[in-house]
Design a protein around this motif. Structure first.
Motif, PDB file in Angstrom:
ATOM      1  N   THR A   1       0.830  -1.205   0.000  1.00 20.57           N
ATOM      2  CA  THR A   1       0.000   0.000   0.000  1.00 20.57           C
ATOM      3  C   THR A   1       0.866   1.257   0.000  1.00 20.57           C
ATOM      4  N   ALA A   2       1.887   1.267   0.850  1.00 26.78           N
ATOM      5  CA  ALA A   2       2.781   2.422   0.896  1.00 26.78           C
ATOM      6  C   ALA A   2       3.499   2.612  -0.438  1.00 26.78           C
ATOM      7  N   TYR A   3       3.858   1.527  -1.091  1.00 29.40           N
ATOM      8  CA  TYR A   3       4.518   1.629  -2.402  1.00 29.40           C
ATOM      9  C   TYR A   3       3.568   2.229  -3.437  1.00 29.40           C
ATOM     10  N   MET A   4       2.316   1.803  -3.429  1.00 30.45           N
ATOM     11  CA  MET A   4       1.374   2.246  -4.450  1.00 30.45           C
ATOM     12  C   MET A   4       1.003   3.714  -4.304  1.00 30.45           C
ATOM     13  N   VAL A   5       0.984   4.236  -3.086  1.00 27.95           N
ATOM     14  CA  VAL A   5       0.621   5.642  -2.908  1.00 27.95           C
ATOM     15  C   VAL A   5       1.839   6.554  -2.958  1.00 27.95           C
ATOM     16  N   SER A   6       3.017   5.969  -3.129  1.00 29.60           N
ATOM     17  CA  SER A   6       4.224   6.789  -3.203  1.00 29.60           C
ATOM     18  C   SER A   6       4.178   7.698  -4.424  1.00 29.60           C
ATOM     19  N   GLU A   7       4.714   8.911  -4.286  1.00 31.23           N
ATOM     20  CA  GLU A   7       4.735   9.871  -5.386  1.00 31.23           C
ATOM     21  C   GLU A   7       6.097   9.948  -6.057  1.00 31.23           C
ATOM     22  N   GLU A   8       6.999   9.013  -5.687  1.00 30.39           N
ATOM     23  CA  GLU A   8       8.316   8.994  -6.315  1.00 30.39           C
ATOM     24  C   GLU A   8       8.230   8.414  -7.721  1.00 30.39           C
ATOM     25  N   HIS A   9       9.341   8.574  -8.482  1.00 28.43           N
ATOM     26  CA  HIS A   9       9.331   8.180  -9.883  1.00 28.43           C
ATOM     27  C   HIS A   9       9.847   6.766 -10.096  1.00 28.43           C
ATOM     28  N   SER A  10      11.076   6.491  -9.645  1.00 29.35           N
ATOM     29  CA  SER A  10      11.716   5.210  -9.948  1.00 29.35           C
ATOM     30  C   SER A  10      11.246   4.124  -8.994  1.00 29.35           C
ATOM     31  N   LYS A  11      11.526   2.886  -9.372  1.00 35.69           N
ATOM     32  CA  LYS A  11      11.148   1.751  -8.543  1.00 35.69           C
ATOM     33  C   LYS A  11      11.886   1.787  -7.210  1.00 35.69           C
ATOM     34  N   GLU A  12      13.181   2.079  -7.247  1.00 32.96           N
ATOM     35  CA  GLU A  12      13.948   2.098  -6.010  1.00 32.96           C
ATOM     36  C   GLU A  12      13.481   3.210  -5.084  1.00 32.96           C
ATOM     37  N   ASP A  13      13.166   4.372  -5.652  1.00 32.39           N
ATOM     38  CA  ASP A  13      12.699   5.471  -4.809  1.00 32.39           C
ATOM     39  C   ASP A  13      11.346   5.151  -4.192  1.00 32.39           C
ATOM     40  N   ARG A  14      10.491   4.495  -4.964  1.00 39.39           N
ATOM     41  CA  ARG A  14       9.182   4.128  -4.428  1.00 39.39           C
ATOM     42  C   ARG A  14       9.323   3.048  -3.349  1.00 39.39           C
ATOM     43  N   ALA A  15      10.251   2.098  -3.561  1.00 45.90           N
ATOM     44  CA  ALA A  15      10.505   1.083  -2.535  1.00 45.90           C
ATOM     45  C   ALA A  15      11.050   1.723  -1.272  1.00 45.90           C
ATOM     46  N   LYS A  16      11.944   2.722  -1.454  1.00 47.14           N
ATOM     47  CA  LYS A  16      12.482   3.447  -0.304  1.00 47.14           C
ATOM     48  C   LYS A  16      11.368   4.196   0.422  1.00 47.14           C
ATOM     49  N   ASP A  17      10.463   4.784  -0.338  1.00 48.65           N
ATOM     50  CA  ASP A  17       9.327   5.482   0.247  1.00 48.65           C
ATOM     51  C   ASP A  17       8.449   4.513   1.041  1.00 48.65           C
ATOM     52  N   ALA A  18       8.265   3.299   0.510  1.00 51.81           N
ATOM     53  CA  ALA A  18       7.468   2.284   1.211  1.00 51.81           C
ATOM     54  C   ALA A  18       8.123   1.910   2.543  1.00 51.81           C
ATOM     55  N   ILE A  19       9.456   1.819   2.544  1.00 54.17           N
ATOM     56  CA  ILE A  19      10.177   1.519   3.786  1.00 54.17           C
ATOM     57  C   ILE A  19       9.962   2.630   4.807  1.00 54.17           C
ATOM     58  N   ILE A  20      10.059   3.880   4.330  1.00 53.59           N
ATOM     59  CA  ILE A  20       9.908   5.028   5.218  1.00 53.59           C
ATOM     60  C   ILE A  20       8.537   5.040   5.879  1.00 53.59           C
ATOM     61  N   HIS A  21       7.492   4.766   5.092  1.00 54.92           N
ATOM     62  CA  HIS A  21       6.134   4.892   5.615  1.00 54.92           C
ATOM     63  C   HIS A  21       5.647   3.637   6.355  1.00 54.92           C
ATOM     64  N   ALA A  22       6.151   2.452   5.994  1.00 56.40           N
ATOM     65  CA  ALA A  22       5.561   1.218   6.534  1.00 56.40           C
ATOM     66  C   ALA A  22       6.428   0.501   7.550  1.00 56.40           C
ATOM     67  N   SER A  23       7.755   0.721   7.529  1.00 53.35           N
ATOM     68  CA  SER A  23       8.625  -0.096   8.375  1.00 53.35           C
ATOM     69  C   SER A  23       8.352   0.101   9.859  1.00 53.35           C
ATOM     70  N   SER A  24       8.206   1.354  10.300  1.00 53.75           N
ATOM     71  CA  SER A  24       7.996   1.597  11.731  1.00 53.75           C
ATOM     72  C   SER A  24       6.683   1.015  12.243  1.00 53.75           C
ATOM     73  N   PRO A  25       5.534   1.256  11.563  1.00 52.21           N
ATOM     74  CA  PRO A  25       4.302   0.623  12.041  1.00 52.21           C
ATOM     75  C   PRO A  25       4.373  -0.895  12.050  1.00 52.21           C
ATOM     76  N   ILE A  26       5.070  -1.480  11.047  1.00 53.59           N
ATOM     77  CA  ILE A  26       5.176  -2.940  11.002  1.00 53.59           C
ATOM     78  C   ILE A  26       6.034  -3.445  12.159  1.00 53.59           C
ATOM     79  N   PHE A  27       7.178  -2.808  12.389  1.00 58.62           N
ATOM     80  CA  PHE A  27       8.039  -3.216  13.493  1.00 58.62           C
ATOM     81  C   PHE A  27       7.313  -3.080  14.829  1.00 58.62           C
ATOM     82  N   ASN A  28       6.721  -1.924  15.059  1.00 60.07           N
ATOM     83  CA  ASN A  28       6.051  -1.695  16.340  1.00 60.07           C
ATOM     84  C   ASN A  28       4.813  -2.564  16.484  1.00 60.07           C
ATOM     85  N   GLY A  29       4.093  -2.754  15.378  1.00 61.22           N
ATOM     86  CA  GLY A  29       2.926  -3.627  15.431  1.00 61.22           C
ATOM     87  C   GLY A  29       3.326  -5.070  15.690  1.00 61.22           C
TER      88      GLY A  29
END
Length: 952
Positions: free
Chosen positions: A749-777
């Protein structure tokens, strides 16, 4: 696909409107759910507890149950006064004792027997008060020829030791005890070459009873506990021991839930401890934990209102549900932090944005878990069914409490924050800069200084921003990416190997705590004696027993059965073959046959249990028996059932194989089929749910592949950890599918709503938005079940182990593998230009334009707004290889400032590359169609790049 996108946009807009409405009326959303949950807690008055082993761990429908009903209806129970262990219709209550000599192989010595004999005499003669009457064992025992049946009682006969010394006692059969198998009485034996019993190390005594008498059994236990033996050790069991110890093992763990609740509040406070005295969310996090607690209490009461029985394994439900609910809370708080940079939003708009960002996330989590448990509720195992009902309802109510109660608390938190009030005393405070300028002390500046946050990190702790900063730095580095792929390939290989070693079955002794007397008894019993089962071949068809063909069919059946390695050879008990070996067997006429049979039954009355007469000359049902070898393992128990059943089905005698224990053994035949079927159906339902919430083919495939990998890993590592496939572990396997979807869906979900251009940037954006909630959850879910590791109950310990696998593998796949795969093959972004402000569009209508200007600049970031609520009719024009759709702007009645949301924000790169189109002084939305003819329109979750433009 257009229909899917429309549905997606409708869902997003619904969540926005819900958050907006909730923020307008927070107290209704706070009070009403709590009142309802408290009212539902009244269901505890209807608590009905069931710990019957067959009820919990045997399939509710099976061939063995049907055949047992046939036997019970066909054969009258004569066992009270004509007892035969071969002819039992059901399991009977009994008490047992095992003596082990302290010196190896010396149980049959005068020293030991002189100590055991007085104890035995006291036991069988003691009198207890029950229902106003004095009773002894003679009043409640099963009898044969007017004598109480006690297996092993002959050992205490006056001359038995003399016979052992004289070598006249043979093993395992003895002519003086033709109905007794000495192998179930003595163990650790030493025999001569001529099968003479020389010595034994263990003695097992069994006391069959007509019905369980709690008063006598209590006296039985007390006598054993009070008697001190110097030459032997003793263990014991009574009827109901398993249910009693199982109940103790789970009820004793209620204390752990209160400790878990305390741990969860502590953890939530630590995670939300960032910021200052204004931005601190510690009390908010505690309110979230309490909201989940209300949901748990209300769910248990609701299910008890519906007359669903509470079973032992349901005791793990609060631990699990607490973790799931707190996971959703962290997702909402993370979305709240991401809205802090939008400084011009009102509180209703901000709450609408929070729910638009997190609404789908918490809904996916709750819906997938609820669906998994709903499917599990169809299981044939009542323990699985009842657990899934309780937990599914709990997940649903915790979701409602998070969406309502915690949402209301978050609104009140927002009102306090934007009023610059202290998080504890709720008084207005000055900023730390102001206090410092006034010369305040460091303590006052730290404890009493604060201001309204304007960035996402302003109220987050290191637990929230730490994981994403660490992962972003190294996870997408090429060597690390390839290492992760190799690591998970190795993981999958080890998991598949483990799947080939996974055993099935549930050892009943494991259901009791290791410290209990019953666990020790079962351990000794398995080591020394095991289970030797009488197996009946039952026919309920009328036969002509005067025909030789009927006799030969029965003989052939018994002979074939005794050739099986799991059956004792040369040992069968059958009224017909025994009759045929006597002078009473006369087949010259029907009258002669039945006359001889009646005379035979007078001499051998035990066979009366095996024949059902209709009138004087018709036999409507009968049975013959063979005897199994020691079958202690679940594989042997399953094999003896399947082999004897197949033998009976193939026999022309028209019989079926039966033993009362087959009802329990049936679980070993269906557990693999039922588990794979349920997990498969759950995955299929998760596929549909994923298609709805993540409508992109690649995302759906990726999520389902990850689910398969996680499930295979759990199956495989269960074997490595020594766990078996049973009705208990089946619950966690069903649950693991829902958890697997939760973790992976957050990243996708975080990857799909990312506004970045490249695949790597969007994957990085997904890490930024999803990693903390996943770890804490994930960590909160582990904390939720952590206390179970200290439980004495096998059920709770197995639950913890599999939950550790589920959460561990889920987090590892979601945080490490999924972003790496997306960085290689994830969908790229595409350009689309959107109109700016729904408030500006509200009072203006625009005509279609005819050209796109490549050289206009966009407005400032504070002017960007979400247009997902605007429906725009389109016209087309072409420019070189690109087809551009111009959309006329129309408002759809959103509240004046409601349209401003987070999904409308754009990156600096997008702002520079935007191509606005002017039309009457306004910018018009453009949908760009690529030369390949693919239409891109991402109002919602798509792989397109959304660009917002402003007024010219």
């Amino acid at each position: 696909m257009e229909c899917v996108w429309n549905c997606q946009r409708a869902i997003l807009n619904w969540f926005y409107r819900y958050g907006f409405f909730l923020a307008k009326h927070p107290f209704w959303f706070l009070i009403i759910p709590i009142v309802i949950c408290v009212a539902l807690a009244g269901g505890f008055a209807f608590l009905d507890h069931n710990e019957d082993i067959e009820y919990l761990y045997a399939p509710s429908t099976s061939r063995s149950i049907d055949e047992r009903e046939v036997v019970k209806k066909t054969f009258p129970d004569l066992s009270d006064d004509n007892f035969s262990p071969f002819s039992l219709n059901t399991q009977i209550p009994q008490s047992q004792i095992i003596f082990r000599s302290k010196q190896e192989g010396s149980i049959l010595t005068e020293e030991v027997m002189n100590e055991l004999t007085p104890f035995y005499r006291t036991l069988i003669t003691m009198s207890v008060m029950s229902d106003g009457q004095n009773i002894s064992f003679a009043d409640i025992c099963k009898k044969q020829r007017d004598q109480c049946v006690i297996y092993g009682g002959f050992v205490f006969d006056e001359h038995f030791l003399d016979k052992v010394k004289a070598g006249s006692v043979t093993f395992p059969t003895w002519t003086e005890q033709p109905d007794a198998d000495l192998a179930i009485i003595f163990a650790r034996v030493n025999v001569s070459l001529s099968n003479k019993l020389l010595s034994a190390g263990s003695l097992r005594m069994t006391f069959p009873m007509r019905s369980a008498n709690k008063d006598w059994e209590s006296a039985f236990v007390s006598l054993i506990q009070e008697t001190q033996f110097t030459t032997a050790d003793i263990v014991y069991a009574k009827s109901g021991s398993m249910a009693e110890e199982l109940d103790k093992g789970t009820k004793g763990d209620i204390l752990f839930f209160s400790l878990t609740f305390t741990l969860m509040i502590t953890y939530a406070s630590i995670v939300s401890s960032g910021g200052d005295c204004v931005t601190s969310r510690m009390l908010l996090a505690n309110a979230g934990v309490l909201a989940v607690g209300f949901g748990i209490i209300g769910s248990i009461g609701l299910v008890l209102f519906c007359k669903v029985q509470f079973v032992s394994i349901v005791g793990t439900m609060p631990f699990l549900t607490l973790g799931i609910g707190v996971d959703d809370m962290f997702l909402l708080m993370s979305s709240w932090s991401e809205t802090l940079s939008m400084t011009d939003l009102t509180i209703p708009e901000r709450m609408g944005t929070v729910y638009r960002k997190a609404g789908i996330g918490i809904t996916i989590t709750s819906v997938t878990d609820f669906l998994a448990f709903a499917i599990g509720a169809s299981s044939r195992f009542r323990s699985v069914r009842n657990f899934c009902i309780f937990t599914g309802v709990a997940v649903l109510l915790c979701y409602i409490c998070n969406a309502c109660v915690f949402g209301a608390c978050l609104t009140l938190h927002a009102r306090r924050v934007y009023a610059s009030r202290h998080s504890i005393v709720c008084r207005k405070v000055k900023s730390r800069k102001q206090l410092k300028a006034e010369g305040a002390s460091c303590c006052r500046i730290c404890m009493c200084g604060g201001e309204v946050p304007e960035t996402a990190g302003a109220d987050q702790s290191v637990c929230e921003w730490g994981p994403r900063k660490l992962l972003v730095r190294f996870l997408l580095w090429n060597p690390v990416r390839y290492f992760i792929l190799l690591f998970f390939a190795a993981y999958l290989g080890v998991a598949i190997w483990g799947c080939t070693r996974l055993e099935q079955g549930l050892e009943l002794k494991n259901l009791a705590p290791e410290s209990s007397y019953f666990y020790k008894f079962q351990s000794w019993n398995d080591e020394d004696f095991g289970y030797k089962l009488p197996i009946s071949f039952v026919t309920t068809k009328e036969k002509d027993y005067t025909k030789n063909e009927t006799l030969q069919e029965i003989k052939q059946l018994l002979q074939t059965a005794q050739k099986d390695s799991l059956i004792v050879p040369n040992m069968s008990i059958c009224w017909l073959t025994s009759l045929a070996d006597t002078n009473f067997y006369n087949t010259t006429s029907t009258d002669a046959f039945f006359s001889g049979l009646n005379d035979f039954l007078q001499i051998v009355p035990i066979f009366k249990n095996d024949i059902v007469f209709e009138g004087n000359h018709t036999i409507t049902a009968s049975r013959c028996h063979v005897y199994s070898q020691k079958v202690s393992s679940s594989n042997d128990q399953a094999n003896v059932l399947t082999r004897m059943r197949q033998l009976a089905d193939d026999s022309p005698a028209g019989v079926f194989a039966f033993n009362p224990n087959f009802v329990i053994f049936e679980q070993y035949l269906v557990i693999i089929h039922d588990t794979l079927q349920t997990v498969g159906v759950t995955i299929a339902v998760m596929f549909v749910a994923t298609c709805i919430f993540l409508p992109h083919p690649l995302m759906v495939i990726l999520v389902i592949v990850q689910v398969f990998m996680i499930v295979v890993g759990i199956f495989g590592f269960m074997a490595h950890w020594g766990l078996t496939l049973s009705s208990i572990t089946m619950i966690e396997l069903i649950m693991s599918v829902g958890f697997s979807v939760d973790f992976c869906a957050h990243v996708c979900t975080a990857y799909m709503v990312s506004e970045e251009h490249s695949k790597e940037d969007r994957a990085k954006d997904a890490i930024i938005h999803a990693s903390s909630p996943i770890f804490n959850g994930g960590l909160s879910s582990l904390i939720g079940v952590f206390m179970l590791i200290f439980s004495a109950s096998y059920i709770f310990q197995a639950f913890f182990k599999i939950m550790l696998l589920v959460i561990g593998f889920g987090v590892l796949h979601a945080v490490f593998l999924v972003p790496v795969i997306l960085s290689f093959i994830g969908p790229s972004a595409h350009v689309r230009l959107d109109k700016v402000s729904p408030r500006d569009l509200k009072d203006s209508k625009h005509q279609n334009g005819s050209a796109a200007s490549p050289s206009s600049d966009t407005g400032s970031e504070t002017d960007k707004a979400d247009t997902n609520d605007i429906n725009l009719p389109s016209s087309k024009f072409k420019d070189d290889n690109w087809s551009v759709h111009l959309h006329q702007n129309e408002s759809n009645g959103i509240p004046e400032k409601e349209g401003r949301g987070n999904s409308g924000l754009i990156s600096e790169t997008e702002s520079k590359n935007a191509k606005p189109v002017t039309n009457g002084g306004h910018v018009t939305l453009i949908t760009v169609q690529s030369p390949k003819g693919h239409q891109y329109d991402n109002r919602g979750f798509t792989d397109d790049l959304t660009v917002q433009t402003a007024h010219l």
